[in-house]
Design an enzyme around this catalytic site. Sequence first.
Site, PDB file in Angstrom:
ATOM      1  N   ILE A 183       0.860  -1.187   0.000  1.00  0.00           N
ATOM      2  CA  ILE A 183       0.000   0.000   0.000  1.00  0.00           C
ATOM      3  C   ILE A 183       0.893   1.233   0.000  1.00  0.00           C
ATOM      4  CG2 ILE A 183      -1.827   1.273   1.184  1.00  0.00           C
ATOM      5  CD1 ILE A 183      -2.740  -1.483   0.317  1.00  0.00           C
ATOM      6  N   GLU A 199     -10.658   5.341   2.881  1.00  0.00           N
ATOM      7  CA  GLU A 199     -10.212   6.088   1.709  1.00  0.00           C
ATOM      8  C   GLU A 199     -11.296   6.259   0.648  1.00  0.00           C
ATOM      9  OE1 GLU A 199      -7.185   7.605   1.502  1.00  0.00           O
ATOM     10  OE2 GLU A 199      -6.984   6.926   3.574  1.00  0.00           O
TER      11      GLU A 199
END
Length: 243
Positions: free
Chosen positions: A73, A152
Site C-alpha cells: 500500500i 479512503e
Amino acid sequence: MTADAFIHLPELRTRVTHPEKSLLRLTPEMFAMWEQRARAAGWPAGWRLPDEVIEASRLAVLGDHKAGDDLWIYSYGSLMWDPGFHFAEVRLADVEGYQRRFTLKINLGRGSHDYPALMLSLEPQEGRCHGLAFRIAADSVHAETAILWRREMLRGGYAPAMVSMLTPQGPIDALAFVSNPSHPSYVGELPFAETARLIASGKGILGTNREYLVQLATQLDALGIEDPYVAQLHAEIGAMPGI
C-alpha cells in the site's frame, strides 16, 4: 504489525500509530461510531457511499488478487503516520510521474460546511513523489483492505490503482489512491494563496486542516523527504491566523 516491520526504518517505530490504537482503523464497530458522529453533526443518510458500493469498488481492484500474495500500500498523506491497518513491513517508496497535491475540497473530516478543507491526492505530474509503502501479509490482505477502503473510499474520492514504484530494497507494485478528477470534490490544484487560506481555516470533526499539514510536514522531515510544495505551504500557514 510483525516484530520486524520497521527493519528498514527503525526510526518510524514511535512515529506510526499502532493500528489497534488508531481511530481511523475503520472496523465495522469504529465505522459505526464515526457514522453516528456524522449523523449527529447533521449529515443526511446519504452522506457516504453504501457499504455494497464501497465493497464493489474494492473488489473491482483487488478481486483477482492471488490468495498467496502480499500486497503493498503506497502512502503519501495521513497513511504515513496513521495507516490504520496491520502491516508486515514498511519501506521508503518513490513513484515516478506523480506528485502529492491538495486537490480535494471537503466538508467532512478535517473540513465542514462552514470551514471547508483541502485534502491530498496523488496527481499525475512531472517529477517524483516520495512516500512510504506498507506491506500487508497475504493472509490479511482482504480483511485489512476492507478496513482501509472504508476510510479512503467512503465517498469515492479516489481512483485506486496498482502503480509501479522504486524502494531502496528493489522495485514493487503497490496500491495507490490516485486522484479522481471526475469526483465532485475534486477541484484540481488551486492558486497557492487560496490553497494556503483553505488549509489555514479548515476544520471538522477530525480536527483542523492546519494540523494535518503540520503532521505531514513533520513526518516528511523525520524521514528526510524533501517536498518543496509541502514545505512552502507549511511555511505560509505558519504566518497565518487559524480559526
